[in-house]
Design a protein around this motif. Structure first.
Motif, PDB file in Angstrom:
ATOM      1  N   GLU A 404       5.757  11.852   4.498  1.00  0.00           N
ATOM      2  CA  GLU A 404       5.241  10.538   4.174  1.00  0.00           C
ATOM      3  C   GLU A 404       6.115   9.348   4.202  1.00  0.00           C
ATOM      4  OE1 GLU A 404       2.009   9.286   3.116  1.00  0.00           O
ATOM      5  OE2 GLU A 404       1.546  10.644   4.726  1.00  0.00           O
ATOM      6  N   TYR A 405       7.519   9.715   3.647  1.00  0.00           N
ATOM      7  CA  TYR A 405       8.608   8.719   3.608  1.00  0.00           C
ATOM      8  C   TYR A 405       8.910   8.248   5.017  1.00  0.00           C
ATOM      9  CZ  TYR A 405      13.123   6.789   2.470  1.00  0.00           C
ATOM     10  OH  TYR A 405      14.294   6.012   2.109  1.00  0.00           O
ATOM     11  N   VAL A 406       9.162   9.512   5.607  1.00  0.00           N
ATOM     12  CA  VAL A 406       9.610   9.375   7.087  1.00  0.00           C
ATOM     13  C   VAL A 406       8.391   8.354   7.918  1.00  0.00           C
ATOM     14  CG1 VAL A 406      10.323  10.281   9.236  1.00  0.00           C
ATOM     15  CG2 VAL A 406      11.175  11.233   6.998  1.00  0.00           C
ATOM     16  N   ARG A 407       7.362   8.903   7.707  1.00  0.00           N
ATOM     17  CA  ARG A 407       6.513   7.823   8.334  1.00  0.00           C
ATOM     18  C   ARG A 407       6.583   6.613   7.971  1.00  0.00           C
ATOM     19  NH1 ARG A 407       1.136   6.640   7.663  1.00  0.00           N
ATOM     20  NH2 ARG A 407       1.154   7.085   5.446  1.00  0.00           N
ATOM     21  N   LYS A 408       6.434   6.257   6.799  1.00  0.00           N
ATOM     22  CA  LYS A 408       6.482   4.772   6.195  1.00  0.00           C
ATOM     23  C   LYS A 408       7.667   4.187   6.960  1.00  0.00           C
ATOM     24  CE  LYS A 408       3.948   5.508   2.132  1.00  0.00           C
ATOM     25  NZ  LYS A 408       3.843   5.500   0.596  1.00  0.00           N
ATOM     26  N   LEU A 409       8.961   4.862   6.858  1.00  0.00           N
ATOM     27  CA  LEU A 409      10.117   4.180   7.395  1.00  0.00           C
ATOM     28  C   LEU A 409      10.017   3.922   8.886  1.00  0.00           C
ATOM     29  CD1 LEU A 409      13.190   6.229   6.171  1.00  0.00           C
ATOM     30  CD2 LEU A 409      12.597   3.791   5.433  1.00  0.00           C
ATOM     31  N   ASN A 410       9.180   4.721   9.556  1.00  0.00           N
ATOM     32  CA  ASN A 410       8.909   4.589  11.147  1.00  0.00           C
ATOM     33  C   ASN A 410       7.800   3.392  11.239  1.00  0.00           C
ATOM     34  OD1 ASN A 410      10.719   6.711  11.893  1.00  0.00           O
ATOM     35  ND2 ASN A 410       8.914   8.205  11.924  1.00  0.00           N
ATOM     36  N   LYS A 411       7.029   3.326  10.322  1.00  0.00           N
ATOM     37  CA  LYS A 411       6.125   2.114  10.453  1.00  0.00           C
ATOM     38  C   LYS A 411       6.650   0.876  10.221  1.00  0.00           C
ATOM     39  CE  LYS A 411       1.710   0.732   8.368  1.00  0.00           C
ATOM     40  NZ  LYS A 411       0.474   1.040   7.605  1.00  0.00           N
ATOM     41  N   LYS A 412       7.549   0.839   9.224  1.00  0.00           N
ATOM     42  CA  LYS A 412       8.299  -0.427   9.083  1.00  0.00           C
ATOM     43  C   LYS A 412       9.179  -0.924  10.121  1.00  0.00           C
ATOM     44  CE  LYS A 412       8.503  -0.290   4.039  1.00  0.00           C
ATOM     45  NZ  LYS A 412       9.320   0.061   2.903  1.00  0.00           N
ATOM     46  N   ARG A 413       9.829   0.272  10.812  1.00  0.00           N
ATOM     47  CA  ARG A 413      10.852  -0.030  11.848  1.00  0.00           C
ATOM     48  C   ARG A 413       9.956  -0.593  13.137  1.00  0.00           C
ATOM     49  NH1 ARG A 413      12.655   4.766  12.386  1.00  0.00           N
ATOM     50  NH2 ARG A 413      14.300   4.622  10.790  1.00  0.00           N
ATOM     51  N   ILE A 415       7.299  -2.334  13.060  1.00  0.00           N
ATOM     52  CA  ILE A 415       6.591  -3.562  12.536  1.00  0.00           C
ATOM     53  C   ILE A 415       8.013  -4.576  12.672  1.00  0.00           C
ATOM     54  CG2 ILE A 415       6.051  -5.047  10.738  1.00  0.00           C
ATOM     55  CD1 ILE A 415       4.494  -2.819   9.504  1.00  0.00           C
ATOM     56  N   THR A 416       9.119  -4.087  12.387  1.00  0.00           N
ATOM     57  CA  THR A 416      10.346  -4.916  12.569  1.00  0.00           C
ATOM     58  C   THR A 416      10.853  -5.383  14.002  1.00  0.00           C
ATOM     59  OG1 THR A 416      11.311  -4.120  10.443  1.00  0.00           O
ATOM     60  CG2 THR A 416      12.949  -5.166  11.758  1.00  0.00           C
ATOM     61  N   LEU A 417      10.517  -4.367  14.854  1.00  0.00           N
ATOM     62  CA  LEU A 417      10.960  -4.402  16.077  1.00  0.00           C
ATOM     63  C   LEU A 417       9.955  -5.249  16.776  1.00  0.00           C
ATOM     64  CD1 LEU A 417      11.872  -0.670  17.063  1.00  0.00           C
ATOM     65  CD2 LEU A 417      13.345  -2.683  17.214  1.00  0.00           C
ATOM     66  N   SER A 418       8.455  -5.112  16.378  1.00  0.00           N
ATOM     67  CA  SER A 418       7.610  -5.946  17.053  1.00  0.00           C
ATOM     68  C   SER A 418       7.741  -7.504  16.582  1.00  0.00           C
ATOM     69  CB  SER A 418       6.230  -5.387  16.650  1.00  0.00           C
ATOM     70  OG  SER A 418       6.059  -5.580  15.208  1.00  0.00           O
ATOM     71  N   THR A 419       8.055  -7.823  15.526  1.00  0.00           N
ATOM     72  CA  THR A 419       8.279  -9.108  15.198  1.00  0.00           C
ATOM     73  C   THR A 419       9.700  -9.798  15.480  1.00  0.00           C
ATOM     74  OG1 THR A 419       9.177  -8.488  12.851  1.00  0.00           O
ATOM     75  CG2 THR A 419       6.667  -8.877  12.949  1.00  0.00           C
ATOM     76  N   SER A 420      10.813  -8.968  15.908  1.00  0.00           N
ATOM     77  CA  SER A 420      12.054  -9.561  16.295  1.00  0.00           C
ATOM     78  C   SER A 420      12.143 -10.116  17.647  1.00  0.00           C
ATOM     79  CB  SER A 420      13.261  -8.406  15.986  1.00  0.00           C
ATOM     80  OG  SER A 420      12.832  -7.520  16.779  1.00  0.00           O
TER      81      SER A 420
END
Length: 420
Positions: A404-413, A415-420
Motif C-alpha cells: 500500500e505504501y509503495v502504491r501510494k508513493l507511485n500514485k504521488k509520483r 501526479i507530480t509528473l503529470s503536473t510538472s
C-alpha cells in the motif's frame, strides 16, 4: 449496536479482498475435510481382509506372534494393539503418526495377514491435501495463513452482516428468494456464515494445533506454563529394576486387560533391558477415560500411572478441540462436522456466484472506501492482537502495508509528473 458506516465499508472492502483470495483454499478445506470424515467407512471394507481372520481353534501365544511380526518387517515393532475380538488379527505397530506402520498377524496360523503403512493409504493423501496441500512445510504454512485469515473473515463478516437499520427476518436470518439471484446468493452466503460463525471458530481452533508456527508457539506456552502432558506420561525417564527374566508379552497383556480400559488399548514394549512396559488407551469419544500406566518389565509392578486429571489444562483443551474438529465425539459430532463442511462449501460457492453477478467486465469490483476514513485505535489494537496470536497473519499485514505504501508513493509520483 449502532454501526459506523465508514468502518463498515472499510471492513467490507477487506472482507471482500481476503475472501476472494482465500476462496479456492476454503473450498478445498471444506471438501477435503468432509471427505476425511468418511475415513472409517472408506477404509473398513478395504482393510477387512487384513484385520479380520477366521477363528480356528486356540490362538498361539502373543510372544510367538511378536517374533513372527518382528521377522516379517524391517523395522522392529514397538507396540501391540490388544485384540478384543476372537476374529481380530493382532496388530503390531512401529513408528508414530504419519510414520506409523502396522503388520497384522493371524493369531491362529501365525501368518502375516497384511500390512498397513499410513503414508500409503488414500485417506492419508486426503489428510495431507487438507493440511498441507501436498506441499510439505510450505503447504502447511499456506493453510495456516488461510486459516488465520478465515478468523478475520468471520469477524469482519459478522460486523458487515449486523443490521444497521433495525432487525428483519428476511435478509438477516433467512434468504430473500424473490428479489433476484444476486440478492439470494448474497443472503445465502451471509446468513449461512452467521449461523455457522461460532462453530467455524471452534473448528479452526481444532485445526491450529497441527500448524507449524501457531502450533509450535502453543507447544512452547504449554511447556513454559507446565500445562501439557506430565513428564511421566511418555515414561522416557522411567526405568525397570533388572531382576531375572522379563515378563512375556502374554503375561503383560493379562495385566493390561485386567485394567479394563475402554477404547483401543495398546501395549508399548520396553526399549532395552532397563525400559518399561506402558499401557495406554485411545478413546476420543471420552477423553477423560484415557490413561497411561507404566510397569516394571521384570516384576510387572506399576511404577507410575497417569490419567486425564494429570494432563494440563491447555493440553486438555487442545485435545478436546482437535477431537471435535475430527468429529470423534459420537454420531452427533460427525453429523455436525459434515453439515458444517457442506455449509462452508455452499457459503463459498454462493459468495463466488454473488460476486460474478455483480462484477462488471474489466474491473475487479473492490468496494470503495471514503477517502476521509481513518482506522481507529480499536481496529489497530485488534489487528495487533490477531498478529501476535497468528504470526503469519501479522507477516501478511506487514506485506500488505508495504505494498500500500509503495502504491501510494507511485500514485504521488505520477501526479507530480503529470503536473510538472
Amino acid at each position: 449496536m449502532k454501526k459506523n458506516e465508514k468502518l463498515n465499508k472499510w471492513l467490507w472492502k477487506w472482507h471482500f479482498i481476503a475472501g476472494l483470495i482465500s476462496l479456492p483454499f476454503i473450498l478445498l478445506l471444506s471438501i477435503t475435510g468432509g471427505i476425511y470424515l468418511f475415513k472409517t467407512d472408506y477404509e473398513t471394507p478395504r482393510q477387512q481382509h487384513i484385520k479380520e481372520v477366521v477363528v480356528q481353534g486356540t490362538p498361539i501365544s502373543l510372544q510367538e506372534q511378536w517374533q513372527m511380526a518382528n521377522n516379517s518387517t524391517p523395522k522392529k515393532p514397538s507396540a501391540v494393539v490388544l485384540s478384543n475380538r476372537a476374529n481380530q488379527a493382532t496388530e503390531f505397530v512401529s513408528g508414530r503418526f504419519s510414520g506409523k506402520s502396522s503388520v497384522f498377524i493371524n493369531p491362529y496360523s501365525g501368518e502375516v495377514s497384511g500390512t498397513i503403512v499410513t503414508k500409503k493409504t488414500d485417506m492419508f493423501k486426503v489428510r495431507k491435501l487438507h493440511g498441507e496441500l501436498l506441499m510439505g512445510k510450505l503447504g502447511t504454512k499456506i493453510i495456516e495463513l488461510i486459516a488465520s485469515w478465515m478468523v478475520v473473515l468471520i469477524l469482519t463478516g459478522l460486523y458487515v452482516w449486523w443490521p444497521g437499520r433495525g432487525w428483519k427476518l428476511k435478509g438477516f436470518f433467512i434468504p430473500r428468494i424473490n428479489e433476484g439471484k444476486r440478492t439470494f446468493y448474497r443472503d445465502l452466503h451471509a446468513i449461512t456464515g452467521f449461523w455457522m460463525s461460532g462453530l467455524l471458530i471452534l473448528i479452526l481452533a481444532g485445526g491450529f494445533p497441527w500448524t507449524d508456527v501457531f502450533g509450535e508457539n502453543f507447544k512452547q506456552i504449554q511447556k513454559i506454563t507446565n500445562t501439557g502432558y506430565p513428564v511421566t506420561w511418555e515414561g522416557r525417564q522411567l526405568q525397570s529394576a533388572i531382576s531375572g527374566e522379563s515378563l512375556t508379552l502374554d503375561e503383560m497383556a493379562s495385566k493390561a486387560k485386567a485394567l479394563d480400559l475402554p477404547g483401543i488399548v495398546t501395549l508399548h514394549l520396553p526399549k532395552g533391558p532397563k525400559g518399561v512396559f506402558s499401557v495406554s488407551n485411545e478413546n476420543p469419544s471420552d477423553l477423560q477415560s484415557q490413561k497411561k500406566i507404566h510397569f516394571d518389565q521384570y516384576s510387572g509392578e506399576i511404577i507410575t500411572a497417569n490419567d486425564w486429571k494429570d494432563v494440563g489444562v491447555l493440553m486438555r483443551g487442545r485435545m478436546w478441540v482437535m477431537a471435535f474438529h475430527q468429529g470423534e465425539f459420537g454420531l452427533w459430532n460427525w453429523w455436525l462436522m459434515l453439515i458444517v463442511a457442506i455449509g462452508l462449501t455452499a457459503m463459498s460457492i454462493s459468495a463466488l456466484i454473488s460476486y460474478l453477478l455483480r462484477k462488471r467486465n474489466g474491473i475487479w469490483g473492490v468496494p470503495k472506501v471514503p477517502s476521509a476514513f481513518r482506522v481507529g485505535y480499536g481496529i489497530i489494537t485488534t489487528i495487533v492482537i490477531l498478529s501476535i496470536v497468528f504470526p503469519l497473519f501479522g507477516i501478511s499485514i506487514v506485506i500488505i502495508l508495504c505494498i500500500e505504501y509503495v502504491r501510494k508513493l507511485n500514485k504521488k509520483r505520477r501526479i507530480t509528473l503529470s503536473t510538472s
